[in-house]
Design an enzyme around this catalytic site. Structure first.
Site, short mmCIF file in Angstrom:
data_model
loop_
_atom_site.label_atom_id
_atom_site.label_comp_id
_atom_site.label_asym_id
_atom_site.label_seq_id
_atom_site.Cartn_x
_atom_site.Cartn_y
_atom_site.Cartn_z
CB SER A 1 -0.92 0.02 1.22
OG SER A 1 -0.18 0.29 2.40
CD GLU B 1 3.04 -2.27 -8.00
OE1 GLU B 1 1.97 -1.61 -7.83
OE2 GLU B 1 3.09 -3.49 -7.97
CB CYS C 1 -1.04 -3.14 -8.44
SG CYS C 1 -0.46 -3.79 -6.86
CD GLU D 1 -4.82 0.92 -4.44
OE1 GLU D 1 -4.20 0.20 -5.24
OE2 GLU D 1 -4.32 1.36 -3.38
#
Length: 544
Positions: A266, A293, A327, A425
């Site tokens: 996260s 990432e 993702c 998100e």
């Protein structure tokens, strides 16, 4: 000492098996699932090759079958972290001095183990731990993981081969040393392949690694470790430390020997880790490499010339495969009004056909989301939409946790391009669509670029080449992985190196040489054959 330059053949991407009815791999996978479920696994920490059990454990359950117990995992803390760092540093010198071809051989062998005798096992443990369908498990826990291991070994030979120019009278060369200290690898729940690559890539380059796997997928991560061990990985090179984030992360980042962070997870956790490294910067022996990432708010942008019959299945797959827990999963979409009626009708029909349930039933397209925390977060977003005047649910919207964490594939339509579910998100099977006026095409491109703080993946759909080029240029910085007439998921090692910028991470491209460069430290060496015997230069001579 090696007295030869050793060549590794360029790998080919692993072939995926279909698991279609009547195939031998389908029967083998079902048999393996049954066998694994018979035993409860006890997962310890592994420090210097020894299994360490602690006084704190939690139970592990398949997200789609909460009544079944897979096993327990022992959680680590400061004591185990310090032991692991000490052991890793002891192992470092011997591992760093191991010839590169011997290091590479371990990971190449592990790839063959994973794709050979352990294939059904790697698939089955990923299905059970992460509620993945056979296809989703096959493409990553077998195919992508093996691709990482094989291509990284090949990339390393290309890096080592890259040497500088040497004029007459000297020999210039570069060696690619591992970093001093240890690399801290923090892996996510959603991909067994990423969980394996985060510690394996630095280790291949000669580094020692402290690996904190996600507790939510520690069951499959344990088998990755066992595959590496079966391939001959020496004790102490990768220390396996399950635990809660701060319990492992804080003492790891306190060590003066931290040399790198390899992270997927996260945005909030990555920000915390980066801040902690910054706070501790004065105590480190070297500046740590930070590779991360994080998240995405990935888009599909359709032009009015888009092929609707291909756009619909790409949307369903891009948004709802693996329950939207990628993702790269599509979570926002822009559709022109002129094609909306046709597209929405076909999309709703396709979503209605999506079957969800226990992944051991191979007819299901979707399983359960990973955890109670994820279930509560995603269902809260769905409830928010239901109560909003600016959006409506046109497909799905249901959820049920009576047996597992099941959330229906959900399609939201909003009149507000900055609506909450267009920006934030969610990491679940929720796709929000904004229908734009065709004449506001340019304005909507700006909205797509500016709405989200992330820039991981994105897809554009159009037929006209001028339009495609225009859209690609306008959205140049909106996604690190960009797709034309395709879904925004499914990056393949050596084909689409993966990573994004902005708040999606450092874009150090897993699945390419770029990532490996982060785990090496170059040393330039100049050797002179016959140097000058005087210090004077010609310009210092007397004029005549």
């Amino acid at each position: 000492m090696s007295n030869a330059y050793f060549h590794i053949e360029e790998p080919k991407n692993e072939h995926y098996l279909s698991y279609a009815p009547g195939t031998p791999e389908r029967d083998e996978l079902k048999k393996t699932l049954t066998e694994l479920k018979k035993d409860e696994l006890e997962i310890p920490a592994v420090i210097n090759g020894k299994e360490i059990k602690t006084d704190r454990t939690i139970d592990l359950h398949p997200p789609h079958d909460l009544n079944h117990k897979l096993g327990t995992v022992h959680l680590c803390g400061e004591k185990e972290v310090k032991q692991a760092i000490e052991g890793a540093l002891e192992a470092r010198q011997k591992w760093a001095e191991t010839p590169w071809q011997d290091r590479a051989a371990i990971f190449l062998r592990a790839a063959d183990i994973i794709t050979g005798p352990w294939r059904s096992k790697m698939n089955a443990v990923t299905m059970l731990a992460q509620s993945k369908t056979p296809h989703q498990s096959e493409i990553e826990s077998v195919g992508e993981l093996a691709d990482f291991l094989r291509f990284n070994a090949w990339y390393l030979t290309k890096i080592y081969k890259d040497q500088p120019y040497s004029p007459d009278g000297m020999w210039n060369r570069v060696e690619y040393r591992p970093l001093e200290g240890f690399v801290f690898a923090v892996s996510p729940f959603n991909f067994t392949a990423i969980a394996g690559n985060l510690p394996a890539a630095p280790a291949l380059c000669g580094n020692v690694v402290i690996w904190k796997p996600s507790i939510e997928s520690v069951y499959s991560s344990w088998f990755v470790l066992q595959a590496l061990k079966a391939a001959g990985l020496p004790d102490g090179v990768i220390q396996f430390l399950p635990g809660e984030g701060a319990d492992v992360g804080d003492p790891a980042l306190e060590s003066e020997h931290l040399s790198g962070l390899h992270f997927t997870g996260s945005e909030g956790t990555f920000n915390h880790l980066w801040k902690t490294i910054g706070k501790n910067i004065d105590k480190y022996r070297t500046y740590p490499r930070i590779v991360g990432e994080t998240g995405g708010k990935d888009f599909i942008f359709a032009h009015n010339s888009a092929d609707i019959d291909r756009l619909v299945p790409a949307t369903v797959r891009g948004a709802f495969e693996y329950q939207g827990q990628k993702c790269s999963a599509a979570s926002r979409m822009y559709v022109p009004k002129s094609i909306w009626d046709d597209f929405s009708k076909k999309l709703k029909a396709e979503v209605k056909n999506v079957k969800m349930g226990d992944v051991e039933d191979f007819s299901n397209f979707m399983g359960a989301v990973i955890s109670r925390k994820a279930f509560d977060k995603i269902s809260e977003y769905i409830d928010y939409v239901k109560e909003s005047d600016d959006a409506e649910i046109i497909a799905g919207g249901g959820y049920d946790d009576s047996k597992g964490y099941f959330i229906e594939p959900t399609v939201v339509v909003t009149t507000d391009p900055k609506f909450r579910t267009m920006k934030e998100e969610i990491f679940g099977p929720v796709l929000t669509i904004y229908v734009y006026e065709d004449e506001k095409f340019e304005e909507t491109l700006d909205l797509c670029d500016g709405t989200s703080k992330y820039a991981l993946t994105g897809a554009i759909w159009a037929r006209d080449r001028y339009t495609i080029n225009h859209m690609a240029n306008r959205l140049k910085n909106s996604a690190g992985n960009f797709y034309i007439n395709d879904k925004p998921t499914g990056a393949v090692v050596n084909q689409q190196p993966f990573g994004g910028a902005r708040k999606s991470g450092t874009n150090d491209k897993a699945g390419s040489m770029v990532n490996l460069y982060r785990w090496i430290s170059m040393r330039s060496i100049k050797e002179t054959y016959a140097g000058p015997k005087e210090f004077e230069y010609p310009y210092m001579g007397e004029e005549k």
